[in-house]
Design a protein around this motif. Structure first.
Motif, short mmCIF file in Angstrom:
data_model
loop_
_atom_site.label_atom_id
_atom_site.label_comp_id
_atom_site.label_asym_id
_atom_site.label_seq_id
_atom_site.Cartn_x
_atom_site.Cartn_y
_atom_site.Cartn_z
N LYS A 107 39.87 53.64 -3.32
CA LYS A 107 39.25 52.51 -4.03
C LYS A 107 40.32 51.67 -4.73
N GLY A 108 41.29 52.35 -5.34
CA GLY A 108 42.37 51.65 -6.04
C GLY A 108 43.22 50.83 -5.08
N LEU A 109 43.47 51.39 -3.90
CA LEU A 109 44.25 50.67 -2.89
C LEU A 109 43.52 49.40 -2.46
N ARG A 110 42.22 49.54 -2.17
CA ARG A 110 41.45 48.36 -1.74
C ARG A 110 41.40 47.31 -2.84
N ARG A 111 41.29 47.78 -4.09
CA ARG A 111 41.24 46.84 -5.22
C ARG A 111 42.57 46.09 -5.36
N ARG A 112 43.69 46.82 -5.13
CA ARG A 112 45.00 46.16 -5.21
C ARG A 112 45.09 45.01 -4.20
N GLU A 113 44.66 45.28 -2.96
CA GLU A 113 44.77 44.24 -1.94
C GLU A 113 43.94 43.01 -2.29
N GLU A 114 42.71 43.25 -2.78
CA GLU A 114 41.86 42.13 -3.18
C GLU A 114 42.52 41.36 -4.32
N MET A 115 43.04 42.10 -5.29
CA MET A 115 43.59 41.47 -6.49
C MET A 115 44.80 40.60 -6.16
N VAL A 116 45.71 41.13 -5.36
CA VAL A 116 46.93 40.37 -5.04
C VAL A 116 46.57 39.10 -4.28
N LEU A 117 45.73 39.23 -3.27
CA LEU A 117 45.39 38.05 -2.46
C LEU A 117 44.58 37.05 -3.28
N GLU A 118 43.69 37.56 -4.14
CA GLU A 118 42.90 36.65 -4.98
C GLU A 118 43.79 35.91 -5.99
N LEU A 119 44.74 36.63 -6.58
CA LEU A 119 45.64 35.98 -7.55
C LEU A 119 46.42 34.84 -6.89
N CYS A 120 46.93 35.09 -5.69
CA CYS A 120 47.72 34.06 -4.99
C CYS A 120 46.84 32.89 -4.60
N THR A 121 45.68 33.17 -4.03
CA THR A 121 44.83 32.07 -3.56
C THR A 121 44.25 31.28 -4.73
N ALA A 122 43.95 31.98 -5.84
CA ALA A 122 43.43 31.27 -7.01
C ALA A 122 44.44 30.27 -7.54
N LYS A 123 45.72 30.58 -7.37
CA LYS A 123 46.79 29.66 -7.82
C LYS A 123 47.12 28.64 -6.74
N GLY A 124 46.49 28.78 -5.58
CA GLY A 124 46.78 27.86 -4.48
C GLY A 124 48.12 28.11 -3.82
N VAL A 125 48.63 29.34 -3.94
CA VAL A 125 49.93 29.66 -3.35
C VAL A 125 49.71 30.35 -2.00
N PRO A 126 50.29 29.81 -0.92
CA PRO A 126 50.17 30.50 0.37
C PRO A 126 50.74 31.91 0.28
N VAL A 127 50.07 32.83 0.95
CA VAL A 127 50.53 34.23 0.90
C VAL A 127 50.60 34.80 2.32
N ALA A 128 51.75 35.40 2.64
CA ALA A 128 51.96 36.08 3.92
C ALA A 128 52.13 37.56 3.61
N PHE A 129 51.24 38.39 4.17
CA PHE A 129 51.36 39.82 3.85
C PHE A 129 51.85 40.62 5.05
N VAL A 130 52.63 41.65 4.73
CA VAL A 130 53.15 42.59 5.74
C VAL A 130 52.71 43.98 5.32
N ILE A 131 52.69 44.94 6.27
CA ILE A 131 52.02 46.20 5.94
C ILE A 131 52.88 47.19 5.15
N GLY A 132 54.21 47.12 5.29
CA GLY A 132 55.07 48.01 4.52
C GLY A 132 54.91 49.48 4.91
N GLY A 133 55.31 50.35 3.98
CA GLY A 133 55.37 51.78 4.27
C GLY A 133 54.02 52.47 4.15
N GLY A 134 53.93 53.60 4.82
CA GLY A 134 52.74 54.44 4.78
C GLY A 134 53.02 55.62 5.69
N TYR A 135 52.79 56.82 5.17
CA TYR A 135 53.18 58.03 5.91
C TYR A 135 52.07 59.07 5.80
#
Ligand SMILES: [Zn+2]
Length: 337
Positions: A283-311
């Motif tokens: 739940k925390g992971l999903r909330r992080r993704e929503e929060m980051v993308l919402e913060l960027c889009t709310a400011k009108g800043v284009p955002v390009a996301f990459v998947i990064g690490g995960g094991y």
């Protein structure tokens, strides 16, 4: 080991075409998951699994929906990396110790490793260009943030984030970039390569008791500093984690005023990750993704996301975690007019 699908890729220039209603432009290349030793710690299969998952989840309706990376020009790579290092990697003449430092000494086919490495860096640049066109874009790979100017490290050879920042700044496509790196490991290579680049602000929120810190005998690690490093204690949970990210990302967006955010959405923050030391729930992971993308889009800043690490050895678990940022992007994308 499932082999990557080989398909032909008509390039769809129209990001708002009916094929793209459900997801912002999303970049993938069939070379990302070459054959790989099944016991290797690095989950090379995950890129193809993720693309399949997005199809299964019906966020994309066909392989042709994915955006294919545009090839990198070599001079773009040299904006971020020493030419000698890159050429030695390509010609398979790197010192064995340098390959061990990367973690890829045990590679079945060096040429395929070179190809997937270059396509992956190209994919992040393509993803960023798409984001600048339509406001948001994703990459089913990327976040190779331990790669330094003259050496690779931590399963990363070329630094896609630094190359992308350098190219876009040189082309004057943007005048200021924020790299928001939320992988559980510090973005040390990105910090080193961009340390003298005032137009790129590097922000890394990571666990302080993780690679690249505190490894005895590995004196080359742990010295690089981002413009903003937030070192979290081992075992941190959802609430404090999300509050910390909100505070620092909001502050960075206001202070830096970037024209593009490159977001490294590493999922090794998850409590069950094999290498991470944080205790972030699904739940925390999903909330992080929503929060980051919402913060960027709310400011009108284009955002390009990459998947990064995960094991994680259980493939469906890891794939689901990496797909979370695409689902968050889809929810925002579908509300656009
Ligand atoms: Zn990581």
């Amino acid at each position: 080991m499932r082999s990557a699908a080989v398909v032909s890729w008509p390039r769809c220039e129209d990001a708002m075409s009916p094929l793209r209603r459900l997801l912002p432009p999303s970049v993938y290349h069939h070379s990302y998951s070459p054959p790989w030793p099944p016991t290797h710690r690095f989950p090379m299969w995950k890129f193809h699994d993720l693309a399949l998952q997005l199809l299964k989840d019906q966020l994309v309706t066909a392989w042709e929906d994915f955006v294919m990376p545009q090839p990198l020009q070599e001079e773009w790579i040299f904006l971020a990396h020493e030419e000698d290092y890159y050429r030695r990697f390509c010609s398979d003449t790197l010192d064995p110790a340098a390959l061990r430092r990367i973690g890829f000494a045990q590679r079945p086919d060096h040429r395929q490793l070179v190809a997937r490495t270059c396509w992956e860096a190209a994919g992040t640049l393509t993803c960023a260009r798409e984001a600048l066109k339509v406001g948001m874009a994703g990459h089913c790979a990327g976040g190779t943030h331990h790669a330094h100017r003259a050496w690779g490290s931590g399963y990363t050879v070329l630094n896609d984030l630094a190359i992308t920042a350098k190219v876009l700044l040189q082309e004057k496509a943007v005048s200021k970039i924020l790299i928001c790196d939320l992988d559980v490991h510090q973005g040390d290579g990105t910090a080193e390569i961009l340390q003298d680049e005032p137009r790129a602000f590097t922000m890394s929120v990571h666990c302080k008791e993780n690679f690249p810190f505190g490894f005895k005998g590995l004196s080359h690690l742990g010295h690089d500093r981002s413009d903003l490093d937030v070192a979290l204690p081992k075992g941190l949970g959802d609430e404090e984690y999300l509050a910390t990210i909100f505070e620092h990302l909001q502050g960075a967006l206001e202070d830096v005023r970037p024209e593009l955010v490159l977001y490294d959405a590493g999922v090794d923050i998850h409590v069950e990750d094999d290498l991470g030391n944080l205790c972030i729930s699904w739940k925390g992971l999903r909330r992080r993704e929503e929060m980051v993308l919402e913060l960027c889009t709310a400011k009108g800043v284009p955002v390009a996301f990459v998947i990064g690490g995960g094991y994680h050895r259980k493939r469906p678990h890891l794939t689901r975690r990496h797909a979370a940022v695409f689902h968050a992007a889809s929810a925002i994308w579908r509300t656009r007019g």
